[in-house]
Design a protein around this motif. Structure first.
Motif, PDB file in Angstrom:
ATOM      1  N   MET A  39       0.816  -1.209   0.000  1.00  0.00           N
ATOM      2  CA  MET A  39       0.000   0.000   0.000  1.00  0.00           C
ATOM      3  C   MET A  39       0.856   1.269   0.000  1.00  0.00           C
TER       4      MET A  39
ATOM      5  N   ARG B  65       0.990  -2.885  -7.519  1.00  0.00           N
ATOM      6  CA  ARG B  65       1.465  -3.062  -6.143  1.00  0.00           C
ATOM      7  C   ARG B  65       0.329  -3.464  -5.210  1.00  0.00           C
ATOM      8  N   ASN B  66      -0.818  -2.779  -5.336  1.00  0.00           N
ATOM      9  CA  ASN B  66      -1.986  -3.111  -4.518  1.00  0.00           C
ATOM     10  C   ASN B  66      -3.198  -2.418  -5.121  1.00  0.00           C
TER      11      ASN B  66
END
Length: 80
Positions: free
Chosen positions: A38, A56-57
């Motif tokens: 995050m 990544r998220n």
């Protein structure tokens, strides 16, 4: 607190965060973590790279507006 997290994500280069990811206790003990990536995702998003942020998220697109709302709402309360 939200403004501090957003400030750090905006000021720190995403490549620095990629090279030095934050430790995760969930993963250390073998559990999946919904928050992993995050900080890197927010940094990539704030630096104008939404595709890398998604990689990544994907939850960053839910968290970023909530953090922005917390910052704006907190500022409005202080203004009054």
């Amino acid at each position: 607190m939200a403004i501090g997290f957003l400030s750090i994500a905006a000021l720190v280069s995403p490549t620095i965060l990629e090279a030095n990811p934050l430790p995760c206790l969930f993963r250390r003990f073998g559990h999946p973590c919904p928050g992993c990536g995050m900080a890197r995702a927010l940094s990539w998003l704030l630096h104008g790279h939404p595709r890398r942020a998604w990689e990544r998220n994907p939850r960053v697109f839910l968290v970023a507006p909530l953090l922005a709302w917390l910052v704006i709402d907190g500022g409005a309360v202080r203004w009054r």
